[in-house]
Design a protein around this motif. Sequence first.
Motif: not given
Length: 152
Positions: A89-93, A130-135, A107-109
């Motif tokens: 999992v990766f979270v960034d702005d 399907r979105p590859t990135v979730i906002r 394979d990550g989210v």
Amino acid sequence: EALGLDEGETRAMAAAIGASAFCAALAPCAGAVDGVARLCEIADVHPVTAPFNGQYWVPERDWWLGTHFGFPRKAIVHTDAKHLVRGHVFVDDKPEHVAAWQAANPDGVAFLWAQPYNATFTIPCTGDDRPTVIRTNDWGVVAAAVQRLMGR
């Protein structure tokens, strides 16, 4: 870019930030402390932060992440090449970081932390739309995804 500064103004601001205790004075975003604490309960979390100009940024960032979130210095990765850090999992702005990480970790989210300055970023999709990135800017959404990945 989000501030609409010209090149000279941007350089002057970067120099001022790099020569001050700018990072140390920042408050965590609303809900971030609790959200990250929840993630740490269910997964192995490592902050990946891009270094900024100036000699104080890295030690201040280490102090800030330790003070507000409890991360030891050894758990923090400083790099602008965030896509090189493997994970689930990766979270960034920053849209560029999110897109590069998702491409390197298919394979990550990846989560784009929703902010006004990244609102025009177009979310890439897979072949089946399907979105590859979730906002999102909801830590509960991130925690739910991590729980699913962890099988909890």
